[in-house]
Motif scaffolding. Sequence first.
Motif, PDB file in Angstrom:
ATOM      1  N   LYS A  84      -6.338   8.871  16.596  1.00 50.36           N
ATOM      2  CA  LYS A  84      -4.996   8.575  16.102  1.00 50.36           C
ATOM      3  C   LYS A  84      -4.779   7.066  16.004  1.00 50.36           C
ATOM      4  O   LYS A  84      -5.274   6.314  16.843  1.00 50.36           O
ATOM      5  CB  LYS A  84      -3.928   9.159  17.034  1.00 50.36           C
ATOM      6  CG  LYS A  84      -3.824  10.658  17.049  1.00 50.36           C
ATOM      7  CD  LYS A  84      -2.677  11.104  17.979  1.00 50.36           C
ATOM      8  CE  LYS A  84      -2.561  12.620  18.001  1.00 50.36           C
ATOM      9  NZ  LYS A  84      -1.458  13.065  18.913  1.00 50.36           N
ATOM     10  N   LEU A  85      -4.026   6.675  14.982  1.00 49.35           N
ATOM     11  CA  LEU A  85      -3.489   5.317  14.890  1.00 49.35           C
ATOM     12  C   LEU A  85      -1.979   5.435  14.989  1.00 49.35           C
ATOM     13  O   LEU A  85      -1.354   6.093  14.151  1.00 49.35           O
ATOM     14  CB  LEU A  85      -3.900   4.654  13.565  1.00 49.35           C
ATOM     15  CG  LEU A  85      -5.291   4.035  13.482  1.00 49.35           C
ATOM     16  CD1 LEU A  85      -5.573   3.541  12.066  1.00 49.35           C
ATOM     17  CD2 LEU A  85      -5.426   2.873  14.472  1.00 49.35           C
ATOM     18  N   ALA A  88       1.152   0.654  12.316  1.00 45.09           N
ATOM     19  CA  ALA A  88       0.777   0.264  10.954  1.00 45.09           C
ATOM     20  C   ALA A  88       0.704  -1.251  10.878  1.00 45.09           C
ATOM     21  O   ALA A  88       1.231  -1.972  11.737  1.00 45.09           O
ATOM     22  CB  ALA A  88       1.791   0.804   9.946  1.00 45.09           C
ATOM     23  N   TYR A 129     -10.172   0.010  10.803  1.00 44.53           N
ATOM     24  CA  TYR A 129     -10.800   1.337  10.763  1.00 44.53           C
ATOM     25  C   TYR A 129      -9.779   2.435  10.489  1.00 44.53           C
ATOM     26  O   TYR A 129      -8.613   2.358  10.893  1.00 44.53           O
ATOM     27  CB  TYR A 129     -11.529   1.627  12.089  1.00 44.53           C
ATOM     28  CG  TYR A 129     -12.640   0.639  12.351  1.00 44.53           C
ATOM     29  CD1 TYR A 129     -13.880   0.779  11.723  1.00 44.53           C
ATOM     30  CD2 TYR A 129     -12.445  -0.433  13.216  1.00 44.53           C
ATOM     31  CE1 TYR A 129     -14.894  -0.140  11.942  1.00 44.53           C
ATOM     32  CE2 TYR A 129     -13.462  -1.352  13.439  1.00 44.53           C
ATOM     33  CZ  TYR A 129     -14.678  -1.202  12.798  1.00 44.53           C
ATOM     34  OH  TYR A 129     -15.678  -2.111  13.017  1.00 44.53           O
ATOM     35  N   GLU A 130     -10.269   3.473   9.795  1.00 41.29           N
ATOM     36  CA  GLU A 130      -9.465   4.664   9.515  1.00 41.29           C
ATOM     37  C   GLU A 130      -9.688   5.699  10.617  1.00 41.29           C
ATOM     38  O   GLU A 130     -10.695   5.663  11.343  1.00 41.29           O
ATOM     39  CB  GLU A 130      -9.865   5.265   8.162  1.00 41.29           C
ATOM     40  CG  GLU A 130      -9.691   4.328   6.982  1.00 41.29           C
ATOM     41  CD  GLU A 130      -8.230   4.168   6.591  1.00 41.29           C
ATOM     42  OE1 GLU A 130      -7.408   5.007   7.018  1.00 41.29           O
ATOM     43  OE2 GLU A 130      -7.918   3.205   5.865  1.00 41.29           O
ATOM     44  N   VAL A 131      -8.737   6.640  10.710  1.00 39.35           N
ATOM     45  CA  VAL A 131      -8.896   7.759  11.643  1.00 39.35           C
ATOM     46  C   VAL A 131     -10.181   8.511  11.301  1.00 39.35           C
ATOM     47  O   VAL A 131     -10.472   8.784  10.134  1.00 39.35           O
ATOM     48  CB  VAL A 131      -7.674   8.699  11.568  1.00 39.35           C
ATOM     49  CG1 VAL A 131      -7.941   9.976  12.363  1.00 39.35           C
ATOM     50  CG2 VAL A 131      -6.435   8.007  12.081  1.00 39.35           C
ATOM     51  N   ALA A 133     -13.205   7.316  12.272  1.00 40.78           N
ATOM     52  CA  ALA A 133     -14.302   6.363  12.400  1.00 40.78           C
ATOM     53  C   ALA A 133     -14.866   6.392  13.816  1.00 40.78           C
ATOM     54  O   ALA A 133     -14.160   6.673  14.788  1.00 40.78           O
ATOM     55  CB  ALA A 133     -13.821   4.961  12.064  1.00 40.78           C
ATOM     56  N   THR A 142      -7.908  -2.827  16.615  1.00 38.93           N
ATOM     57  CA  THR A 142      -6.855  -3.552  15.911  1.00 38.93           C
ATOM     58  C   THR A 142      -6.809  -4.990  16.414  1.00 38.93           C
ATOM     59  O   THR A 142      -7.467  -5.335  17.408  1.00 38.93           O
ATOM     60  CB  THR A 142      -5.474  -2.891  16.119  1.00 38.93           C
ATOM     61  OG1 THR A 142      -4.487  -3.583  15.351  1.00 38.93           O
ATOM     62  CG2 THR A 142      -5.069  -2.939  17.585  1.00 38.93           C
TER      63      THR A 142
END
Length: 310
Positions: A84-85, A88, A129-131, A133, A142
């Motif tokens: 999860k991120l 934003a 990175y995207e979810v 990865a 981040t």
Amino acid sequence: MGKKAKKILTIGLIIILVLVALSAYLRKDIKPKQKGRGAAHTVFTVETTRSIKGEIIDYVKLNGNVEPVRNIDIYPDTAGKLSKLLVALGDSVRAGQIVAEIDPSKPGLSYALSPVRSTITGTITSLPYEVGATISLTTAVTTVGDLSLLQIRTEIAEPYVGKIQIGTPADASFVAWPGKTFKTHIVEISPVVSNVTRTISLKLEFDEKHPELRAGMFASIKLVTETKKNVILVPSVCVVTRGEGKYVFIAQDNKAVMTLVSVGLDVDGVAEIIAGLAEDAEIVLRGQNLLDDGVDINVINKENPDGGKN
């Protein structure tokens, strides 16, 4: 000889004498005025200004990027999949806030999600990175920056290293605000010269806070390398090169006096005269390239050093 022949001869002689006399008269009328050793007398029209005492500042032009003073990469406590991120790009976060979750599970085994927490209060400046990865312990999930304090990172060539120090001032400008300058100063000088680029890294901080600036902006920098005060200054165009020497022409008693000078700094159309010229000397500003020592001049305009006219 007959009378007719004598008459023709007489008329011919008269015509020849008239032509000779006329030719002599014309040569006398167009003969140039002579002066000295037979040289034609010429008066050169010039404009002048005066030498002044003042300050001259030399600088070097650099380019740099705006970045936060504090820009911290945030790493996970365990390796696994980015599950999860929770933030934003551009979000504000607090120290200790969870920004992402890592799933350390392996095939056949299930583990609880591992939280990734921000170590500082600031703004999310990077989410590389995207979810989904795969994240290792050395992978920054981040980056968090404190955008309340910005700095400029730049590099300067090795020959200028001896001319700068902590606190050296610089003016920065940005395409977003044409004509406006932002005062900065050096706060960090790298102790190492790059053996590839032959430059050293610098950090500059702003003298004041500027909310309109953004991290990542491109900065054009004028970094001061030398300042001289109370020196003789003249417009650079007043200095002419003859042979291997540099000269200015002093206007004195309607004559041009060719004077040898030593030139120091030459910055933005202003030259420092180290020797050969005193303050408040009247020097030729325009028309100097045609002059020689001692020729007559006619001054049609006297320009003040500040650009005004007398």
